[in-house]
Design an enzyme around this catalytic site. Structure first.
Site, PDB file in Angstrom:
ATOM      1  N   ARG A   9      37.918  50.557  33.664  1.00  0.00           N
ATOM      2  CA  ARG A   9      38.192  49.780  34.878  1.00  0.00           C
ATOM      3  C   ARG A   9      38.776  48.412  34.505  1.00  0.00           C
ATOM      4  O   ARG A   9      38.548  47.902  33.404  1.00  0.00           O
ATOM      5  CB  ARG A   9      36.929  49.587  35.731  1.00  0.00           C
ATOM      6  N   HIS A  16      31.388  37.676  36.692  1.00  0.00           N
ATOM      7  CA  HIS A  16      30.086  37.016  36.513  1.00  0.00           C
ATOM      8  C   HIS A  16      29.423  36.733  37.857  1.00  0.00           C
ATOM      9  O   HIS A  16      28.768  35.711  38.037  1.00  0.00           O
ATOM     10  CB  HIS A  16      30.224  35.763  35.637  1.00  0.00           C
ATOM     11  N   SER A 108      35.788  48.224  29.890  1.00  0.00           N
ATOM     12  CA  SER A 108      34.611  49.076  30.109  1.00  0.00           C
ATOM     13  C   SER A 108      34.666  50.406  29.370  1.00  0.00           C
ATOM     14  O   SER A 108      34.299  51.450  29.917  1.00  0.00           O
ATOM     15  CB  SER A 108      34.399  49.334  31.599  1.00  0.00           C
ATOM     16  N   SER A 109      35.099  50.352  28.121  1.00  0.00           N
ATOM     17  CA  SER A 109      35.059  51.584  27.326  1.00  0.00           C
ATOM     18  C   SER A 109      33.623  52.074  27.177  1.00  0.00           C
ATOM     19  O   SER A 109      33.369  53.281  27.163  1.00  0.00           O
ATOM     20  CB  SER A 109      35.698  51.350  25.955  1.00  0.00           C
ATOM     21  N   ASP A 154      30.713  47.678  36.334  1.00  0.00           N
ATOM     22  CA  ASP A 154      31.530  48.626  35.569  1.00  0.00           C
ATOM     23  C   ASP A 154      31.128  50.066  35.894  1.00  0.00           C
ATOM     24  O   ASP A 154      31.965  50.914  36.193  1.00  0.00           O
ATOM     25  CB  ASP A 154      31.367  48.382  34.059  1.00  0.00           C
ATOM     26  N   TYR A 202      27.201  35.985  26.802  1.00  0.00           N
ATOM     27  CA  TYR A 202      26.997  36.682  28.088  1.00  0.00           C
ATOM     28  C   TYR A 202      25.538  36.537  28.548  1.00  0.00           C
ATOM     29  O   TYR A 202      25.268  36.166  29.686  1.00  0.00           O
ATOM     30  CB  TYR A 202      27.371  38.162  27.928  1.00  0.00           C
TER      31      TYR A 202
HETATM   32  C1  GLA Z   1      30.828  42.794  31.825  1.00  0.00           C
HETATM   33  C2  GLA Z   1      29.551  43.371  32.424  1.00  0.00           C
HETATM   34  C3  GLA Z   1      29.670  43.406  33.954  1.00  0.00           C
HETATM   35  C4  GLA Z   1      30.072  42.058  34.513  1.00  0.00           C
HETATM   36  C5  GLA Z   1      31.293  41.503  33.771  1.00  0.00           C
HETATM   37  C6  GLA Z   1      31.631  40.092  34.198  1.00  0.00           C
HETATM   38  O1  GLA Z   1      31.907  43.655  32.041  1.00  0.00           O
HETATM   39  O2  GLA Z   1      29.329  44.670  31.942  1.00  0.00           O
HETATM   40  O3  GLA Z   1      28.444  43.838  34.509  1.00  0.00           O
HETATM   41  O4  GLA Z   1      29.005  41.139  34.494  1.00  0.00           O
HETATM   42  O5  GLA Z   1      31.092  41.500  32.370  1.00  0.00           O
HETATM   43  O6  GLA Z   1      32.057  40.085  35.521  1.00  0.00           O
END
Ligand code: GLA
Length: 322
Positions: A9, A16, A108-109, A154, A202
């Site tokens: 995606r 965030h 989002s791999s 994701d 993060y």
């Molecule tokens: C990563 C996390 C998501 C989200 C984004 C930031 O992709 O897996 O859940 O928090 O960062 O928007």
């Protein structure tokens, strides 16, 4: 032989905000992670990946996915473990993983791998897992296996998305609204640099948000008026990002529906600089990449996308032939 392909995606806007129950607007890509193989009578999952040196062999049932080696196997083990917790029988499996997504590229791999594992593992059972349940299961798997306290964006985008549409997700209600991206718009994704959220800041940002919520209550409901109660300058900036970003998701979605593309591009710009200055999840290389993309006059807006600290940028362009 079973084969399952699951897209990555890209997040158009709303970063965030998911882990405080806010709004996000990601869309599935036409880049996929594919698992192909056969079920076996052995109580193990054996997977090879075209992108990893070592295969992974996981004994069933999985009790602690966080100790599996090599590390990429933890995403697989996390999902198998969560299925076990829910009482879903899981057969043995032997197969291979391939992907056209950049690994660790912010597309989002890892969530694509998780959803693909779940779909394979559930393919020979009659189950009643909704897209939301599947996403929640894979989110828990990622938390347990890798220790990254990610939100739901994701997994829910990937589990419920439709090609060509963005998914407007209310991460508190877990509701999804599909928003068609008009044909005269093109979404550009550029991979800039590798990153990992494991051991990145993060988790610090998630912790900052918890601190803010102790002061003003749920961030998803907070407004600019609440900022006055936050004296710590760092927390003040973090809150300002989240509050303004939630509003930008609403505004961007409205602008796309109204075909007001200039405004949509402007909201992406504001999002980037809010992430860079207030949330501090960008860096010089990502800022430069965004500015470089904007030198193209057909580009309406561009921003860092996803967790940040590297990864990809996303831009929106009017199609040249439209
Ligand atoms: C990563 C996390 C998501 C989200 C984004 C930031 O992709 O897996 O859940 O928090 O960062 O928007």
């Amino acid at each position: 032989m079973i084969s399952v392909s699951v897209p990555g995606r890209v997040n158009l806007i709303g970063d965030h905000t998911d882990y405080t129950g806010g709004l996000v607007l990601p869309m599935p890509l036409d880049q996929y992670t594919t698992i192909t193989g056969t079920t076996t009578d052995e109580p193990t999952w054996h997977l090879r990946s075209a992108d990893e040196d070592l295969p992974v062999t996981i004994a069933l049932p999985v009790i602690d996915p966080s100790v599996i080696e090599p590390r990429w196997g933890r995403y697989v083990a996390g999902v198998l473990s969560e299925l076990h917790v829910l009482g879903h029988p899981v057969s043995g499996f032997r197969g291979t993983v391939t992907t056209t997504l950049p690994i660790g590229g912010g597309l989002s791999s890892s969530a694509a791998l998780e959803i693909a594992v779940a779909r394979i593992a559930l393919s020979d059972t009659s189950h009643n897992l909704s897209a939301t349940d599947l996403a929640l299961l894979c989110q828990r798997a990622e938390h347990r296996a890798c220790g990254v306290p990610c939100g739901i964006m994701d997994q829910l985008c990937i589990a419920s998305g439709k090609p060509g549409s963005a998914t407007l997700i209310d991460c508190h209600a877990l509701s999804v609204t599909h928003i068609v991206i008009p044909e005269d718009l093109e979404v550009i994704v550029q991979f800039i640099s590798q990153r990992t959220l494991l051991g990145s800041e993060y988790a610090d940002r998630v912790a900052d948000c918890h601190e803010i919520e102790k002061l003003v209550g749920p961030l998803r409901l907070a407004t600019d008026d609440d900022l006055g109660q936050i004296n710590n300058p760092r927390l003040h900036r973090r809150a300002r990002h989240v509050i303004s970003e939630n509003q930008r998701v609403r505004d961007f979605a409205q602008a796309i529906i109204a075909m007001d593309y200039e405004s949509a591009g402007e909201f992406m710009q504001q999002s980037h600089w809010s992430l860079a200055k207030d949330y501090e999840t960008s860096n010089e290389i990502m800022d430069q990449a965004v500015q470089q993309l904007l030198t193209d006059p057909t580009v309406l807006g561009a921003r860092i996308t996803g967790g940040g600290f590297g990864g990809c940028i996303v831009g929106l362009r009017r199609r040249k032939d439209s």
